[in-house]
Motif scaffolding. Structure first.
Motif, PDB file in Angstrom:
ATOM      1  N   ARG B  24      12.569   7.211  -2.325  1.00  0.00           N
ATOM      2  CA  ARG B  24      11.905   6.272  -1.420  1.00  0.00           C
ATOM      3  C   ARG B  24      10.896   7.027  -0.581  1.00  0.00           C
ATOM      4  O   ARG B  24      11.114   8.190  -0.227  1.00  0.00           O
ATOM      5  N   GLY B  29      10.032   2.832   7.950  1.00  0.00           N
ATOM      6  CA  GLY B  29      11.477   2.906   7.736  1.00  0.00           C
ATOM      7  C   GLY B  29      12.238   1.631   8.042  1.00  0.00           C
ATOM      8  O   GLY B  29      13.465   1.608   7.966  1.00  0.00           O
ATOM      9  N   THR B  30      11.532   0.560   8.351  1.00  0.00           N
ATOM     10  CA  THR B  30      12.262  -0.644   8.777  1.00  0.00           C
ATOM     11  C   THR B  30      12.901  -1.386   7.602  1.00  0.00           C
ATOM     12  O   THR B  30      13.780  -2.219   7.798  1.00  0.00           O
ATOM     13  N   VAL B  70      -1.488   4.520   5.871  1.00  0.00           N
ATOM     14  CA  VAL B  70      -0.179   3.997   5.442  1.00  0.00           C
ATOM     15  C   VAL B  70       0.912   4.146   6.497  1.00  0.00           C
ATOM     16  O   VAL B  70       2.031   3.681   6.297  1.00  0.00           O
ATOM     17  N   LEU B  96       3.577 -10.773  12.634  1.00  0.00           N
ATOM     18  CA  LEU B  96       4.762 -11.632  12.594  1.00  0.00           C
ATOM     19  C   LEU B  96       5.999 -10.871  12.129  1.00  0.00           C
ATOM     20  O   LEU B  96       7.122 -11.334  12.296  1.00  0.00           O
ATOM     21  N   VAL B 102      10.348  -3.617  16.029  1.00  0.00           N
ATOM     22  CA  VAL B 102      10.002  -3.402  14.620  1.00  0.00           C
ATOM     23  C   VAL B 102       8.496  -3.158  14.494  1.00  0.00           C
ATOM     24  O   VAL B 102       8.044  -2.311  13.721  1.00  0.00           O
ATOM     25  N   ARG B 105       7.055   0.262  14.471  1.00  0.00           N
ATOM     26  CA  ARG B 105       7.297   1.132  13.319  1.00  0.00           C
ATOM     27  C   ARG B 105       6.742   0.586  12.004  1.00  0.00           C
ATOM     28  O   ARG B 105       6.185   1.338  11.206  1.00  0.00           O
ATOM     29  N   THR B 107       4.945  -0.881   8.803  1.00  0.00           N
ATOM     30  CA  THR B 107       3.572  -0.742   8.316  1.00  0.00           C
ATOM     31  C   THR B 107       3.245  -1.816   7.283  1.00  0.00           C
ATOM     32  O   THR B 107       4.133  -2.375   6.637  1.00  0.00           O
ATOM     33  N   GLY B 110       4.259  -0.468   3.808  1.00  0.00           N
ATOM     34  CA  GLY B 110       5.697  -0.598   3.597  1.00  0.00           C
ATOM     35  C   GLY B 110       6.060  -2.034   3.287  1.00  0.00           C
ATOM     36  O   GLY B 110       6.873  -2.323   2.411  1.00  0.00           O
ATOM     37  N   CYS B 113       5.024  -2.564  -0.302  1.00  0.00           N
ATOM     38  CA  CYS B 113       5.769  -1.826  -1.324  1.00  0.00           C
ATOM     39  C   CYS B 113       7.250  -2.157  -1.333  1.00  0.00           C
ATOM     40  O   CYS B 113       7.954  -1.865  -2.295  1.00  0.00           O
ATOM     41  N   ASP B 120       5.367 -10.872   5.155  1.00  0.00           N
ATOM     42  CA  ASP B 120       4.366 -11.607   5.934  1.00  0.00           C
ATOM     43  C   ASP B 120       3.010 -10.927   5.980  1.00  0.00           C
ATOM     44  O   ASP B 120       1.998 -11.577   6.236  1.00  0.00           O
ATOM     45  N   LEU B 157       3.771  -0.074  -9.241  1.00  0.00           N
ATOM     46  CA  LEU B 157       3.488   1.355  -9.124  1.00  0.00           C
ATOM     47  C   LEU B 157       4.374   2.136 -10.100  1.00  0.00           C
ATOM     48  O   LEU B 157       5.560   1.852 -10.229  1.00  0.00           O
ATOM     49  N   LEU B 162       1.984   6.489  -5.314  1.00  0.00           N
ATOM     50  CA  LEU B 162       2.154   5.893  -4.000  1.00  0.00           C
ATOM     51  C   LEU B 162       0.812   5.423  -3.481  1.00  0.00           C
ATOM     52  O   LEU B 162      -0.245   5.808  -4.000  1.00  0.00           O
ATOM     53  N   ILE B 163       0.871   4.607  -2.455  1.00  0.00           N
ATOM     54  CA  ILE B 163      -0.361   4.086  -1.869  1.00  0.00           C
ATOM     55  C   ILE B 163      -0.837   5.045  -0.793  1.00  0.00           C
ATOM     56  O   ILE B 163      -0.041   5.496   0.040  1.00  0.00           O
TER      57      ILE B 163
ATOM     58  N   LEU C  63      16.663   2.195  13.605  1.00  0.00           N
ATOM     59  CA  LEU C  63      15.710   2.172  12.491  1.00  0.00           C
ATOM     60  C   LEU C  63      14.870   3.442  12.442  1.00  0.00           C
ATOM     61  O   LEU C  63      13.808   3.477  11.818  1.00  0.00           O
TER      62      LEU C  63
END
Ligand code: FAD
Ligand code: FES
Ligand code: FES
Lengths: 748, 288, 160
Positions: B24, B29-30, B70, B96, B102, B105, B107, B110, B113, B120, B157, B162-163, C63
């Motif tokens: 990963r 990391g959310t 990213v 949103l 959240v 953190r 992105t 993320g 991916c 959203d 991918l 990776l992006i 998190l």
């Protein structure tokens, strides 16, 4: 607010800072998971992924081989031969032959770190034979439903009932047929509510230690540590007095922390690990899957009403499942159903049904919200049909002091009429509404409870006082107890320290259930203070050489009662305390008993909603709670109870509910999907505290904690009906169901 | 679990390419931490991208487009005035996601991916015609965002890819975009349905449009037939109704704990009508 | 699994700990640094009880991996009061009875402080949305929102 014959108070009714406030805003307060001990191990629990399965084999060898693993327990480590409730508790703590619900514990391990314990738990191999399961109460009551446990029915269940019915209730009075015949309108509908969880933010946590000698200690977040002690001792076959249980601060409970879940596991693991203490902290999904949510309900209600709104008869037939054990609160639901109404004829029928779900625990006024949902909805529907004002109908039929309640006893002093009148007088009741908006009202009821209580008050050398109480402070009760104690003793609020003490320090105290903390612990504290006052007066009398009967206690000091008693300057509590070593030793007051004198509490809520006609989403615009507190000792915390109860009820009404898959597994075991209200979902919640004093309490207190969760369910259903023309009879009233109901109305 | 703090995208790609277990990337990391905690995915190799140069940047490109690093968290997108002015729909979608915490953190990349059909942040990107810059063992390539999701939890991918950034085109004159989702509460829910629309007007007439829908099919997808209805119209009531119907017709949702198929189908159409109005108003200069 | 040495700053103090890479910052604060004021209500980002600031940004410590704290600055509830002086939010929470059980309180305070640092004059709606990731099951939020608004007002007055 009703004036009364009670005297003016110095402290009662004020809003001082709570004594534990500083600890709780600085992060110092120690909750369940915050305590650690030397040599401590971490526990983890292996849980069934199946709703119903025979446990064929448990292989713990790989886990035991992992370095750092100190103990593994299964049901084989528990004593056998338990019966009745004790067996139920043991079976729920750790599955025996069968796993009875998704999340049921089947094994537990203790290891040197949390991660190691979790790893070890994953290495425990359990072989299951999956059995057919049943989740829904109406399915579970069918004669051919999968049988959860043979022979589980008690003596109340007549021959020939479906196998999962374990308790049956039938009681009533009056001539039901005549009542319905007399009515101008008789309606009968079925209502359903889903199981919800108390949703306290603190997950269950405990630190348990148990030696080979059967002596143990536990630190635990609980609403009642004597209950924890008794239940753990029963499940593990220990002597109760050998277990010492200390409550931590508690991060919410709402009834859900009045019983045991993983607590005995920490003790069992500790004993196997040579007495090293074992900490177990549940994850949120363990809390949702494997602690005690409330029951789900399916309810038929039939009511007769005359054209003028007079109620003539009511019949309630409730089916509830409370998981794989008896204990759905059907009996209490039935008793609450018609409690707010004078009814000449009433009939209650109830079924407590087993299903493959976790064992229900108490949740704020257990049973009453469901019952209100059914009865208060139907009354609203009938008022609409007859063109009557739902408030006037409630007033017309409201029970008053001396009326026979629907469930039997006569009401003593109650404040339903005062509550309804105060509701009518509030501006929210007549605020203008816009398009797609609607207003709903509903009443609610809870009995409240006294129960076993033991409190000691001890005088310190400087005249300040410590109260040893046995009910954990779940919402500011230290403040209320300190207020009542200080009021009684005539000393400043700040001079009282309330300690919530461990099981060794007092006789048995029931948990904080039945809204009893302020009522019962407060009442006992007042009595204990009176006992201390008596002794202080005696000390002064000895000093003065007069008869103790001739000494009275005024404003925190002993003084001669009237001119004939003698002329002495008042002797303050500080003086008496300062000399107590030489006047006879320590001074304390104690009171204990199974306290009666509870006063029932009625409430009425008014809610305004707006419903998006295109999506079915309901927004709460305004919310009003009016409730009889008897006496608000600390009004801010009374308001807090009203607001918190309303918020939980709003969640239950709109979006909360256990969702099970076809496989019988819980689908929404995280807060992202178990949708409790968030701050942006709610408006300010207006409150009115009605005070019709309870003569059974020295300051007039009724419990206030529970009634508030009862009216929101029907009040919101009634408001949605007013806004949309659609009646929802199945909770939660989430957007898909509201939209479907709106379309059904439009379509025909 | 091995933790790697990669210093370049090439290093990250090469660690991923060589890894033989579960890999990963760690942006905000959310999603990764939630899956770790739930025991759903415990990566053998976790490659942190936040130590790579430039990943925190939001850059205006020479052609007027934008490049978003990213590791740029949602809250930073929302705080970027010029980006918000150009692509309010992209930003409002990302904003949103989750709570304030959240947002500190999470992105966009993320979000993309993680492969959730309900993400959203993604419909806005798809409607905007954004592209992803991809680094892999075979070098660099660029592909449209809509080609990345491959079904719940899956992307197109390849192993080791990776992006490296997300690129938004230049906004240009008369453009407007918007995103809305439906959730039962006001916050903290996963979308039950979502719709993003990006359009351009000349005068009152729509000249270009892209419509993307989320949470109503296994992947977030474009609905060209709905976009075609918009082009040439002034978003009159009949067009809006037709749009709603076309979007609903394109939906192919499941029934799950978050909503029924029937409900999702209907509500995504309702959203399309509302979103089109906002995008149209924005295109015509109302920036609210 | 071998542990990683982490050096970081918590409430202004430099601290070190050894973390398993799977441990969250929340685990590390509570279990390695004995800072138990930060609470775990869910472990999945849903409840906000674990709110801390990371280089000044409000985040859920459940998190964030513990090892990601290397070289960063973390602020927790234990750092909110300045010595003996409570933060106005802390005082107002007590004064308004904005806590019942108090378990959510540390998270709300840390989150509310982050709001007021950014926006000293929030509307009720802004307060409610900012705090939507902090669950409170006891209060119905009413008194919490009032306490935050009142603290903001007091702080604005003091700022002039
Ligand atoms: C409480 C909560 C609420 C949430 N609410 C929402 C919501 O409302 N809407 C929503 O859409 N999502 C929501 N999410 C999910 C999540 O926050 C978003 O998907 C978020 O955008 C993920 O971004 P991240 O940076 O945290 O991703 P990470 O967790 O770091 O990574 C997610 C995935 O993307 C991969 N990845 C990351 N960066 C790259 C890269 N550069 N190249 C290739 N792969 C990469 C990772 O390997 C991983 O599989 C919520 C999560 C939580 C915890
Ligand atoms: S514990 Fe981190 S958000 Fe709940
Ligand atoms: S005060 Fe108990 S959760 Fe907020």
């Amino acid at each position: 607010m009703a004036k009364d014959e009670f005297r003016e108070f110095r402290l009662v009714g004020t809003r001082p800072d709570r004594p534990d406030g500083l600890d709780k805003v600085t992060g110092r307060a120690r909750y369940g998971a915050d305590i650690s001990a030397p040599g401590m191990l971490w526990g983890a629990v292996v849980r069934s992924p199946h709703a119903h399965a025979r446990i064929v084999k448990i292989d713990t060898s790989k886990a035991e081989a992992l370095s750092g693993v100190k103990a593994v327990v299964t049901r084989a480590d528990f004593p056998t031969g338990l019966t009745g409730d004790e067996w139920d508790l043991q079976e729920n703590t750790m599955a025996g032959d069968k796993a009875l619900y998704d999340g049921h514990a089947v094994a537990a391990v203790a290891a040197t770190s949390k991660l190691r314990a979790e790893e070890a738990a994953r290495l425990i191999e359990v072989e299951y034979e999956v059995l057919p399961h049943v989740i829904d109460v109406d399915d579970a009551i069918k004669p051919d439903a999968p049988v959860i446990r043979e022979g589980a029915a008690d003596a109340t269940v007549p021959e020939g009932m479906p196998p999962n019915v374990v308790r049956y209730f039938e009681h009533g009075r009056g001539d039901l047929d005549a009542g319905f015949a007399e009515a101008d309108l008789v309606r009968e509908n079925t209502y359903r509510t889903e199981a919800t969880h108390q949703g306290y933010i603190e997950p269950h946590a405990c630190l348990g230690q148990l030696g080979e000698d059967g002596k143990g200690e536990m630190w635990v977040c609980t609403q009642g540590h004597w209950f924890i002690r008794k239940m753990c001792a029963d499940v593990l076959g220990l002597e109760k007095s050998q277990l010492r249980v200390t409550p931590s601060e508690i991060g919410g409970g709402f009834g859900g922390k009045t019983t045991i879940f993983m607590e005995p596991l920490s003790l069992a693991l500790s004993r196997k690990a040579g007495g090293r203490p074992v900490k177990i902290v549940m994850s949120r999904s363990e809390v949702l899957r494997a602690t005690g949510p409330t029951a789900s309900a399916s309810m038929d209600v039939k009511i007769g009403m005359k054209k003028d709104g007079t109620l003539t008869a009511g019949r309630a037939e409730f089916r509830m499942q409370g998981g794989a054990f008896w204990g759905a609160p059907v009996d209490m639901a039935l008793d609450c159903a018609f409690a707010a109404y004078k009814l000449p004829a009433v009939m209650h029928i109830g079924y407590d049904v087993l299903a493959n779900r976790p064992k229900a625990a108490a949740y704020r006024a257990p049973g009453s919200p469901m019952a209100a949902c059914a009865v208060e909805s139907l009354i609203d529907e009938m008022c609409r049909e007859l063109g009557l004002d739902p408030m006037e109908v409630r007033l017309k039929n409201a029970v008053r002091e001396g009326d026979r309640s629907s469930y039997g006893p006569k009401f003593k002093s109650i404040g339903l009429v005062e509550t309804l009148e105060a509701t009518k007088a509030h501006p929210n009741f007549s605020a203008p509404l816009g398009p797609n908006q609607g207003r709903g009202i509903a009443s609610g009821f809870w009995f409240n409870h006294g129960g076993e209580t033991s409190v000691t008050i001890a005088l310190s050398e400087d005249g300040t006082v410590t109260v040893s109480a046995g009910t954990p402070d779940i919402g500011g009760s230290r403040a209320s107890i300190a207020l009542m104690t200080a009021e009684t003793l005539g000393i400043p609020y700040e001079n009282v320290r309330v300690n919530i003490v461990e099981t060794g320090a007092l006789g048995v105290n029931e948990p904080t259930h039945g809204s009893r903390a302020t009522f019962a612990t407060g009442k006992a504290a007042v009595e204990a203070a009176n006992a201390a006052i008596k002794e202080m007066c005696r000390r002064a009398a000895v000093e003065w050489g007069i008869d103790p009967e001739a000494v009275e206690w005024v404003d925190g000091a002993a003084q001669p009662a009237g001119p004939n008693a003698g002329k002495f300057p008042p002797m303050s509590i500080a003086e008496i305390a300062g000399n107590m070593g030489s006047t006879g030793g320590p001074i304390s007051g104690h009171h204990e008993g199974n306290l009666g004198g509870v006063g029932a509490s009625f409430g009425c809520h008014v809610v305004d909603v707006e419903v998006d006609p295109e999506t079915g989403r309901t927004t709460i615009l305004r919310y009003l709670v009016v409730q009889d507190a008897g006496r608000a000792i600390h009004p801010a915390y009374v308001e807090g109870q009203y607001q918190g109860g309303a918020a939980q009820g709003i969640g239950w009404a709109l979006n909360e509910g256990y969702v099970y898959g076809e496989d019988g597994r819980l689908q929404n075991s995280v807060f992202l999907d178990y949708r409790v209200p968030v701050a942006s979902d709610l408006p300010m919640i207006d409150t009115v505290i009605v005070e019709v004093p309870n003569p059974g309490h020295p300051f007039g207190v009724r419990g206030v904690g529970e009634t508030g969760i009862t009216p929101p369910l029907p009040a919101i259903a009634n408001a949605i009906h007013a806004a949309t023309g659609a009646r929802l009879r199945h909770l939660p009233m989430n957007p898909p169901s509201v939209l479907a109901a709106i379309k059904a109305v439009k379509g025909g | 679990m091995r933790y790697h703090a990669a210093k370049t995208f090439e290093e990250a790609a090469s660690i991923a390419a060589k890894a033989d277990g579960v890999t990963r990337f760690l942006a905000g990391g959310t999603d990764v931490l939630v899956q770790l905690r739930a025991g759903l995915v415990t990566p053998d190799d976790l490659i942190d991208l936040k130590h790579i140069d430039g990943v925190q940047d939001i850059t205006r490109l020479d052609d007027g487009g934008w490049e978003i690093g990213v590791a740029v968290a949602g809250a930073r997108l929302g705080a970027h005035e010029a980006l918000c002015a150009d692509w309010p729909g992209v930003v409002e979608g990302m904003e949103l996601v989750g709570s304030t915490q959240v947002q500190g953190r999470a992105t966009l990349t993320g979000n993309l991916c993680n492969g959730s059909p309900a993400a959203d942040g993604v419909p806005g990107l798809v409607a905007a015609g954004a592209v992803a810059k991809i680094v892999g063992p075979d070098g660099m390539r660029e592909i449209p965002i809509e080609e990345i999701p491959a079904g719940p939890g899956k992307t197109t991918l390849a192993k080791g890819e990776l992006i490296a950034a997300v690129r938004l085109p230049a906004r240009g004159a008369g453009g407007g975009d918007a995103y809305q989702r439906f959730i039962p509460r006001t916050e903290m829910d996963i979308a039950v349905a979502g719709c993003a629309i990006n359009l351009r007007v000349e005068g009152d007439t729509i000249t270009e449009a892209r419509v993307a829908i989320g949470a109503v099919a296994p992947t977030i997808r474009l609905v060209p037939e709905a976009a075609e209805l918009l082009v040439g119209s002034t978003l009159d009531a009949a067009t809006a109704d037709a749009l709603a119907a076309a979007v609903s017709a394109a939906a192919n949702p499941i029934t799950d704990k978050r909503g029924t198929s029937e409900f999702r189908t209907e509500v995504v159409g309702v959203l399309a009508r509302r979103v089109a109005q906002t995008a149209y108003d924005r295109a015509k200069g109302d920036r609210s | 699994m071998s542990k990683i040495h982490v050096t970081t700053t918590v409430n202004g103090d430099s601290v070190e700990f050894l973390a398993d890479p799977r441990e969250t910052l929340l685990d590390c604060l509570r279990d390695h640094l004995d800072l138990t004021g930060t609470k775990e209500g869910c472990g999945t980002g849903d409840c906000g009880a674990c709110s801390v600031t990371l280089d000044g940004t409000l985040v859920c410590s459940c998190l964030v991996l513990g090892i990601e704290a290397e070289g960063r600055e973390i602020g927790t509830i234990e750092g909110l009061a300045q010595g003996h002086e409570l933060h106005p939010l802390q005082r107002k929470f007590i004064e308004h009875a904005a806590l019942q059980c108090g378990f959510c309180t540390p998270g709300f305070l840390v989150a509310a402080k982050a709001l007021l640092d950014k926006n000293p004059n929030p509307t009720e709606t802004e307060v409610r949305y900012w705090l939507a990731g902090n669950l409170c099951r006891c209060t119905g939020y009413d008194k919490i929102v009032r306490a935050v608004m009142d603290a903001a007002e007091e702080m604005r007055k003091e700022a002039v």
